[in-house]
Design a protein around this motif. Structure first.
Motif, PDB file in Angstrom:
ATOM      1  N   LYS A   1       0.831  -1.196   0.000  1.00 13.17           N
ATOM      2  CA  LYS A   1       0.000   0.000   0.000  1.00 13.17           C
ATOM      3  C   LYS A   1       0.870   1.253   0.000  1.00 13.17           C
ATOM      4  CE  LYS A   1      -3.843  -2.359   0.516  1.00 13.17           C
ATOM      5  NZ  LYS A   1      -4.876  -2.445  -0.513  1.00 13.17           N
TER       6      LYS A   1
ATOM      7  N   PRO B   1      -1.839   5.676   1.023  1.00  8.72           N
ATOM      8  CA  PRO B   1      -3.253   5.988   1.209  1.00  8.72           C
ATOM      9  C   PRO B   1      -3.481   7.494   1.300  1.00  8.72           C
ATOM     10  CG  PRO B   1      -2.596   4.188   2.642  1.00  8.72           C
ATOM     11  CD  PRO B   1      -1.355   4.722   2.029  1.00  8.72           C
ATOM     12  N   GLU B   2      -4.458   7.961   0.567  1.00  3.06           N
ATOM     13  CA  GLU B   2      -4.730   9.410   0.491  1.00  3.06           C
ATOM     14  C   GLU B   2      -5.052  10.019   1.842  1.00  3.06           C
ATOM     15  OE1 GLU B   2      -6.821   9.714  -3.836  1.00  3.06           O
ATOM     16  OE2 GLU B   2      -7.486  11.089  -2.262  1.00  3.06           O
ATOM     17  N   VAL B   3      -5.703   9.241   2.696  1.00  6.96           N
ATOM     18  CA  VAL B   3      -6.159   9.784   3.975  1.00  6.96           C
ATOM     19  C   VAL B   3      -4.985  10.244   4.843  1.00  6.96           C
ATOM     20  CG1 VAL B   3      -6.165   7.585   5.235  1.00  6.96           C
ATOM     21  CG2 VAL B   3      -7.753   9.390   5.893  1.00  6.96           C
ATOM     22  N   LEU B   4      -3.795   9.759   4.566  1.00  5.03           N
ATOM     23  CA  LEU B   4      -2.645  10.135   5.380  1.00  5.03           C
ATOM     24  C   LEU B   4      -2.035  11.456   4.947  1.00  5.03           C
ATOM     25  CD1 LEU B   4      -0.969   6.624   5.644  1.00  5.03           C
ATOM     26  CD2 LEU B   4      -2.471   7.747   7.286  1.00  5.03           C
ATOM     27  N   GLY B   5      -2.563  12.050   3.890  1.00  9.47           N
ATOM     28  CA  GLY B   5      -2.044  13.324   3.446  1.00  9.47           C
ATOM     29  C   GLY B   5      -0.705  13.168   2.747  1.00  9.47           C
TER      30      GLY B   5
ATOM     31  N   LYS C   1       8.474  13.733   5.299  1.00  8.85           N
ATOM     32  CA  LYS C   1       8.229  13.255   6.660  1.00  8.85           C
ATOM     33  C   LYS C   1       9.008  11.980   6.938  1.00  8.85           C
ATOM     34  CE  LYS C   1       3.726  15.367   7.250  1.00  8.85           C
ATOM     35  NZ  LYS C   1       2.307  15.186   7.578  1.00  8.85           N
TER      36      LYS C   1
ATOM     37  N   ALA D   1       1.474  -0.726   6.239  1.00 12.34           N
ATOM     38  CA  ALA D   1       1.448  -0.106   7.563  1.00 12.34           C
ATOM     39  C   ALA D   1       0.828  -1.041   8.577  1.00 12.34           C
ATOM     40  CB  ALA D   1       0.673   1.198   7.519  1.00 12.34           C
ATOM     41  N   TRP D   2       1.344  -0.985   9.802  1.00  8.07           N
ATOM     42  CA  TRP D   2       0.728  -1.722  10.899  1.00  8.07           C
ATOM     43  C   TRP D   2       0.455  -0.832  12.106  1.00  8.07           C
ATOM     44  CZ3 TRP D   2       3.016  -2.641  15.791  1.00  8.07           C
ATOM     45  CH2 TRP D   2       4.324  -2.135  15.934  1.00  8.07           C
ATOM     46  N   TRP D   3       1.004   0.376  12.108  1.00  9.78           N
ATOM     47  CA  TRP D   3       0.929   1.259  13.272  1.00  9.78           C
ATOM     48  C   TRP D   3       0.646   2.678  12.804  1.00  9.78           C
ATOM     49  CZ3 TRP D   3       1.609   0.326  18.539  1.00  9.78           C
ATOM     50  CH2 TRP D   3       1.805   1.443  19.346  1.00  9.78           C
ATOM     51  N   TYR D   4      -0.377   3.290  13.371  1.00  7.39           N
ATOM     52  CA  TYR D   4      -0.706   4.685  13.072  1.00  7.39           C
ATOM     53  C   TYR D   4      -0.778   5.429  14.405  1.00  7.39           C
ATOM     54  CZ  TYR D   4      -2.315   2.691   8.639  1.00  7.39           C
ATOM     55  OH  TYR D   4      -2.394   2.021   7.446  1.00  7.39           O
TER      56      TYR D   4
ATOM     57  N   GLN E   1       3.371   8.978  14.483  1.00  6.30           N
ATOM     58  CA  GLN E   1       3.972   8.607  13.192  1.00  6.30           C
ATOM     59  C   GLN E   1       3.390   7.279  12.740  1.00  6.30           C
ATOM     60  OE1 GLN E   1       7.379   8.597  15.404  1.00  6.30           O
ATOM     61  NE2 GLN E   1       8.458  10.160  14.281  1.00  6.30           N
ATOM     62  N   ILE E   2       3.817   6.920  11.538  1.00  2.14           N
ATOM     63  CA  ILE E   2       3.335   5.683  10.953  1.00  2.14           C
ATOM     64  C   ILE E   2       4.434   4.630  11.022  1.00  2.14           C
ATOM     65  CG2 ILE E   2       2.541   4.642   8.787  1.00  2.14           C
ATOM     66  CD1 ILE E   2       1.512   7.523   8.119  1.00  2.14           C
TER      67      ILE E   2
ATOM     68  N   SER F   1      -1.505  11.205  13.008  1.00  2.00           N
ATOM     69  CA  SER F   1      -1.242  10.841  11.605  1.00  2.00           C
ATOM     70  C   SER F   1      -2.529  10.632  10.809  1.00  2.00           C
ATOM     71  CB  SER F   1      -0.379   9.577  11.536  1.00  2.00           C
ATOM     72  OG  SER F   1      -1.000   8.498  12.203  1.00  2.00           O
TER      73      SER F   1
ATOM     74  N   ASN G   1      -6.629  13.637   8.791  1.00  2.00           N
ATOM     75  CA  ASN G   1      -7.501  13.858   7.632  1.00  2.00           C
ATOM     76  C   ASN G   1      -8.796  13.065   7.693  1.00  2.00           C
ATOM     77  OD1 ASN G   1      -5.675  15.575   6.440  1.00  2.00           O
ATOM     78  ND2 ASN G   1      -4.874  14.076   4.989  1.00  2.00           N
TER      79      ASN G   1
ATOM     80  N   LEU H   1      -3.027   3.366  16.514  1.00  2.00           N
ATOM     81  CA  LEU H   1      -3.723   2.199  15.974  1.00  2.00           C
ATOM     82  C   LEU H   1      -2.727   1.093  15.698  1.00  2.00           C
ATOM     83  CD1 LEU H   1      -6.203   3.636  13.286  1.00  2.00           C
ATOM     84  CD2 LEU H   1      -6.634   3.147  15.676  1.00  2.00           C
TER      85      LEU H   1
ATOM     86  N   VAL I   1      -2.962  -2.605  13.712  1.00  2.00           N
ATOM     87  CA  VAL I   1      -3.876  -3.346  12.847  1.00  2.00           C
ATOM     88  C   VAL I   1      -3.777  -4.825  13.176  1.00  2.00           C
ATOM     89  CG1 VAL I   1      -4.488  -3.845  10.456  1.00  2.00           C
ATOM     90  CG2 VAL I   1      -3.595  -1.598  11.061  1.00  2.00           C
TER      91      VAL I   1
ATOM     92  N   THR J   1      -3.613  16.745   8.063  1.00  2.00           N
ATOM     93  CA  THR J   1      -2.247  16.410   8.448  1.00  2.00           C
ATOM     94  C   THR J   1      -1.280  17.554   8.141  1.00  2.00           C
ATOM     95  OG1 THR J   1      -1.998  15.310   6.311  1.00  2.00           O
ATOM     96  CG2 THR J   1      -2.528  13.920   8.198  1.00  2.00           C
TER      97      THR J   1
END
Lengths: 248, 596
Positions: free
Chosen positions: A19, A54-58, A63, A87-90, A93-94, B12, B15, B64, B66, B436
Motif C-alpha cells: 500500500k 493511502p490518500e487519507v494520510l495526506g 516526513k 502499515a501496521w501502526w498509526y 507517526q506511521i 497521523s 484527515n 492504531l 492493525v 495532516t
C-alpha cells in the motif's frame, strides 16, 4: 523473458503487495523518534517522494516514518532507495513493515506499473463479481417495496438486512437468461454490515451483477432466496457496459 | 490528578472523517499504563484487517495497531485483558462473512493479527470479559466469558456465554464452549445484549433481555440476571440464581418491559441497551442498568442493585429519560460509576450529553455528576442509523474509572466541560479540525473519546501551622505527628520547635521543610510515596498526636491550622477546636487533638 521484463515483473509484484511505495533514505535510529514498539530492524525512513500511499494520510513527502526492514544488514544509511511496505501502526507517526526494495532507477517505471496494476486489480475485482454472477443485466428500476417475510422464520438483529426488492425492467441480458422483468433483493438497512451495499430507488438505471440465492453476505439465517446484488461492485453505471462486456 | 478526556484519533490520521463509534476499552490490570480500545475505525491502509487503539502511557496518547481479522473494519467488537497474564482477548463480528470470532493476542502491541480461537456463523454482539485465576502449583489460568446471542442455540433460547476456563495458551478452540443462559421460552430469541460480570472469587453474573413478544415493535421483554458461583465450571453453569415465580434459573428483575426495537433517539438507533457490574469488594453486591420504553422520546434507563447475590433487587436507584448506552462499574472503594449518553433538545438542536455519575452510598444521596461531553447530534457525512454506537464503555481499575464514548468531534472547548485533549490537528479558536498539513480544514465527524476519572485528587502539599501556648511550661521536646489520610507524618524540621508562644510552620510534599522529606528509599514523610488523595482525606480522621518525652512532659497548644493542597490546586482547610484559648496534651490529659 529478458532481464528488463523480469525486473519489471518483480517490481510489479512488490507494488501489487504494497500500500506504500516510497522513495527515501534511512537516516535515524528509530528508538529516539518512533512512538511505537521497535525491533533491531526498525529504522527511520525519510521520505523524499511518495509514489503511492493511502490518500487519507495526506502528503507524506519530507516526513519520517518508521519501517521494520526484512534485513537491516543490507541497508546503506543515507543512500536513496524505493521501499515497498504496508502499515501496521498509526500513531504520531506511521509504522511500516517492509515488503521489498528497488533501486531508484526503477522509479521511472513505477507510476506506469502502479497505473497498470490498479487497473488490473480493479478489473480482477469486477471480474470476480462477474464470475460469481448468475445474471448480468441492464435496466431500470420501476418500483421498490419491502419483502414480505410472512411465514418465514427470521432472526432479529441490529445487523438484519431489512430486505426490500426492486422491480426492474430489463433492457439487455449480458450474462445468463431472464425475462423482461426481474425482482432484485437489496438490504434497506444502514447497519455496518450493509451500509456499503447498493440501495435502489425507482428510476435508477444501470447494470446489475446478480446472484441467485447468494451465500456471501449477512447472517446466514437472515438470508433469503432470490436474486440480489449486494456488493458495492454489483451495481455499475451504464458507462461501464463496454468494459463489463469485455470482461464477461 | 485531573480528569482526562482524550480524542483518540492519532495525529497521523488528522484527515480522517470516519464514523469511529461504538467504542470499547480495557486497561491491563497488571500494567495500568497499557490500554486497548476498539471502535468502528477502519484500517487506513485497507489491508484487509482492522485496527485496535493502543496506549502505553495510561491513555494520554493513542495509536492504531492493525490486528483484527475479517475486513478493513469490524462490525461488533469488544476486548479485555485478563487480570495478570497480559493476554488481550476480543470478541468480534467480522465484516467479510459476519461470523463471530473470539480472538487472543499475547502482546497487544506487536504487529500481526490476533489468533482466532473460535469462528462461528449466526451469532450476534459478542461481549468479552476475562480474569486470571490461580490454578495452583504456580499455574495461572485465564478465564474468558463472551456473552453473545447465539442463533444456533436450540429452542430459541439464544442468550449464551461462550466460556473458557483456560484460554491463554492452548490451541484453538482454547476450551471455549457455549453455556446457555436462557432457560425459558422466548418469542423466538433473546435480545442482542448479553453481558457478563466477573468477581475475582469466581462469582459470575450474566444479564440479558428475554424477549417474550417480538412480532412488531415495541417488543416485550423480561430483564434477566443469572449467576454462577464457581467460574461456570460445573455441569449446570449459571443456574445458581432461581426465580421463585417459576422455579427457573435466572432472576426476573423486571418483567414485561417495552423495547422500542430500532426506534431512534435523535439520530441513534435504540432497542437493546444493558449493563451489569459486580462490586469487587463484595460479590453479593451487583448493579444492573437497562433501557426500555415505547419510543425514543420515552426511552428510559433504570439502575438497580442487589446486595444478596441477585436474589432481591431494589427499585430504581436512578431513572434517566431520553438516554442510552448505560455503563456500570464499581471501584475497589465501593464507588459506583454510572455512565450514560442523554439526548437533550435545546432550541439550537439535539445534543448528546455524556454523563458519568459516581456514588459512594448506593445512590442514597444524589451522586456526583460529571458531564464529559455535550456535543451536537451531528454525524458529518455518515448517514446510517448507528452514529454513536449501540454501547459505550465504563470500567474500573483500582480506585479509578476509565471509559470510552463516541460523539461529534468539533473542537470546541464548550463541548467538553471537563476539558479535552486532541491528538489530531484541531483549531479550538475557529472550532475547526485540520488535516495532516495543519492547515486544510477537515469536516466534522464522529470520534471515539477516552476518559479517566480518578477517585479523589492527589494530595501534593500538606502545610500545618501549630502555635504553642504562651504560658509557662507550654513548650515540649517531645515528638509530634500529624495523622492524615490513614497514616502519620512526623513534624520535625531543623532547629527547635514547640517553644513557648512560637508558631511553627511545617510543609510536607511540595516545598517540604521537614526532616527526611524523602528519607531512605523515598518512603519517609512524603505524600507522593503513598499517592494519598482527597478521598482518603475525607474518610480518615485528621489529628495531631503528641508523644511526650516522659510522664512529666506536657505541651500546651493554642492554635492549629492545616492546609491540604491537591493536584487541582484546591486547598482544603482544617483546624483544631480549642476552647478557652489553649489545650494541654500529655500522659495525664490526652495525647490526640482532632482537626475538622
Amino acid at each position: 523473458m529478458s532481464n528488463g521484463q523480469r525486473r519489471f515483473l518483480e517490481v510489479a509484484t512488490l507494488a501489487n503487495e504494497s500500500k506504500f511505495i516510497l522513495r527515501g533514505s534511512i537516516n535515524k535510529n528509530a528508538s529516539k523518534v518512533f512512538d511505537g514498539p521497535i525491533t533491531d530492524n526498525t529504522v527511520i525512513l525519510r521520505i523524499n517522494q511518495v509514489i503511492k500511499a493511502p490518500e487519507v494520510l495526506g502528503n507524506l513527502g519530507g516526513k519520517d516514518v518508521a519501517i521494520e526492514l526484512k534485513n537491516s544488514n543490507s541497508i546503506n544509511t543515507n543512500s536513496e532507495q524505493i521501499f515497498f511496505a504496508n502499515a501496521w501502526w498509526y500513531g504520531k507517526q506511521i509504522g511500516l513493515l517492509e515488503v521489498g526494495r528497488a533501486a531508484t532507477k526503477d522509479s521511472d517505471d513505477m507510476h506506469k506499473v502502479i497505473n497498470e496494476m490498479e487497473k488490473k486489480n480493479a478489473d480482477q475485482a469486477l471480474e470476480k463479481r462477474l464470475d460469481l454472477a448468475d445474471l448480468v443485466i441492464t435496466g431500470k428500476v420501476l418500483e421498490t417495496r419491502p419483502v414480505s417475510m410472512k411465514g418465514e422464520r427470521k432472526i432479529i438483529s441490529e445487523h438484519s438486512a431489512l430486505w426490500w426488492e426492486a422491480l426492474i425492467q430489463v433492457d439487455s441480458v449480458e450474462k445468463g437468461q431472464h425475462e423482461d422483468k426481474i425482482l432484485i433483493k437489496f438490504p434497506s438497512s444502514m447497519d455496518e454490515i450493509w451500509i456499503d451495499a447498493p440501495k435502489f430507488k425507482p428510476g435508477d438505471i444501470g447494470i446489475w451483477i446478480v446472484q441467485k440465492d447468494q451465500r456471501e453476505k449477512g447472517l446466514p439465517l437472515d438470508r433469503i432466496p432470490g436474486y440480489s446484488s449486494l456488493d458495492r461492485l454489483d451495481f455499475q453505471s451504464m458507462d461501464e457496459l463496454d468494459r463489463i462486456q469485455e470482461l464477461i | 490528578m485531573a480528569i482526562l478526556v482524550i480524542n483518540m484519533i492519532p495525529n497521523s490520521l488528522s484527515n480522517e472523517t470516519n464514523r469511529d463509534s461504538e467504542p470499547n476499552l480495557s486497561v491491563n490490570p497488571s500494567n495500568p499504563l497499557q490500554l486497548a480500545a476498539s471502535a468502528f475505525t477502519p484500517d487506513p491502509g485497507a489491508s484487509g484487517s482492522g485496527p485496535i487503539f493502543v496506549s502505553t502511557d495510561g491513555g494520554n496518547t493513542w495509536s492504531l495497531n492493525v490486528v483484527l481479522p475479517g475486513g478493513n473494519r469490524t462490525v461488533d467488537v469488544t476486548l479485555r485483558f485478563a487480570t495478570s497474564s497480559n493476554v488481550l482477548y476480543s470478541g468480534i463480528m467480522r465484516l467479510d462473512n459476519t461470523n463471530m470470532d473470539i480472538l487472543r493476542k499475547a502482546n497487544f502491541l506487536a504487529p500481526g493479527n490476533m489468533d482466532i480461537l473460535v469462528d462461528r456463523a449466526n451469532e450476534d454482539q459478542p461481549y468479552v470479559e476475562a480474569a486470571t485465576t490461580d490454578g495452583g502449583a504456580g499455574v495461572q489460568n485465564d478465564r474468558v466469558y463472551v456473552g453473545h446471542n447465539d442463533f444456533n442455540a436450540p429452542a430459541s433460547m439464544t442468550a449464551t456465554a461462550e466460556a473458557s476456563l483456560n484460554a491463554a495458551t492452548v490451541p484453538p478452540p482454547a476450551n471455549f464452549t457455549p453455556d446457555r443462559l436462557e432457560v425459558r421460552t422466548t418469542c423466538g430469541q433473546d435480545g442482542p445484549s448479553i453481558r457478563p460480570a466477573i468477581h475475582a472469587n469466581g462469582t459470575i453474573y450474566g444479564a440479558f433481555f428475554r424477549w417474550t413478544s417480538c412480532g412488531s415493535a415495541p417488543f416485550t421483554a423480561d430483564v434477566v440476571v443469572v449467576r454462577d458461583d464457581n467460574w461456570g465450571s460445573g455441569s449446570t453453569p449459571f443456574t445458581a440464581l432461581v426465580d421463585p415465580s417459576d422455579g427457573n434459573s435466572g432472576k426476573l428483575v423486571a418483567t414485561g418491559v417495552s423495547i422500542p426495537w430500532m426506534s431512534q433517539l435523535g439520530t441513534q438507533r435504540i432497542g437493546s441497551q444493558l449493563a451489569v457490574a459486580v462490586d469487587p469488594t463484595d460479590s453479593q453486591k451487583v448493579y444492573l442498568a437497562w433501557a426500555d420504553g415505547t419510543s425514543g422520546s420515552n426511552y428510559t434507563i433504570h439502575l438497580r442493585r442487589s446486595i444478596d447475590k441477585g436474589v432481591t433487587w431494589s427499585g430504581d436507584l436512578r431513572t434517566i429519560v431520553s438516554a442510552t448506552n448505560p455503563g456500570l462499574a464499581v471501584s475497589i472503594r465501593g464507588a459506583v460509576g454510572f455512565l450514560y449518553q442523554k439526548l437533550t433538545s435545546p432550541s439550537s438542536g439535539d445534543r448528546w450529553e455524556t454523563h458519568l455519575e459516581r456514588s459512594y452510598d448506593g445512590f442514597v444521596n444524589p451522586p456526583t455528576d460529571l458531564i464529559l461531553a455535550n456535543v451536537p447530534d451531528n454525524n458529518g457525512s455518515y448517514g446510517g442509523q448507528n452514529p454513536i454506537g449501540d454501547y459505550a464503555c465504563l470500567i474500573s481499575l483500582g480506585k479509578d474509572f476509565y471509559g470510552t464514548f463516541a460523539g461529534n468531534n468539533t473542537p470546541n472547548n464548550a463541548n467538553f466541560p471537563n476539558n479535552v485533549l486532541y491528538q489530531r490537528n484541531a483549531n479550538f479558536m475557529t472550532n475547526t479540525l485540520l488535516g495532516t498539513d495543519g492547515v486544510t480544514p477537515v469536516a466534522a465527524s464522529i470520534d471515539p473519546f477516552f476518559f479517566k476519572v480518578p477517585d479523589g485528587n492527589i494530595i501534593t502539599k500538606i502545610e500545618i501551622d501549630i502555635e504553642t501556648g504562651n504560658i509557662q511550661g507550654a513548650g515540649t521536646n517531645g515528638r509530634v505527628y500529624l495523622g492524615i489520610c490513614g497514616r502519620e507524618f512526623r513534624l520535625d524540621k531543623p532547629g527547635d520547635q514547640f517553644r513557648v508562644g512560637i508558631s511553627d510552620n511545617f510543609i510536607i510534599g511540595l516545598g517540604s521543610n521537614i526532616e527526611n522529606p524523602n528519607g531512605v528509599n523515598d518512603i519517609i514523610n512524603s505524600p507522593n510515596s503513598y499517592e494519598i488523595d482527597t478521598y482518603l482525606l475525607n474518610i480518615f480522621p485528621k489529628y495531631i498526636r503528641f508523644e511526650p518525652q516522659d510522664n512529666d512532659d506536657n505541651w500546651n497548644v493554642s492554635r492549629v491550622e492545616l492546609r491540604v493542597t491537591d493536584d487541582t490546586n484546591i486547598v482544603h482547610k482544617f483546624d483544631a477546636l480549642i476552647s478557652n484559648g489553649s489545650i494541654w496534651l500529655g500522659e495525664n490529659s490526652g495525647l490526640l487533638l482532632g482537626l475538622s
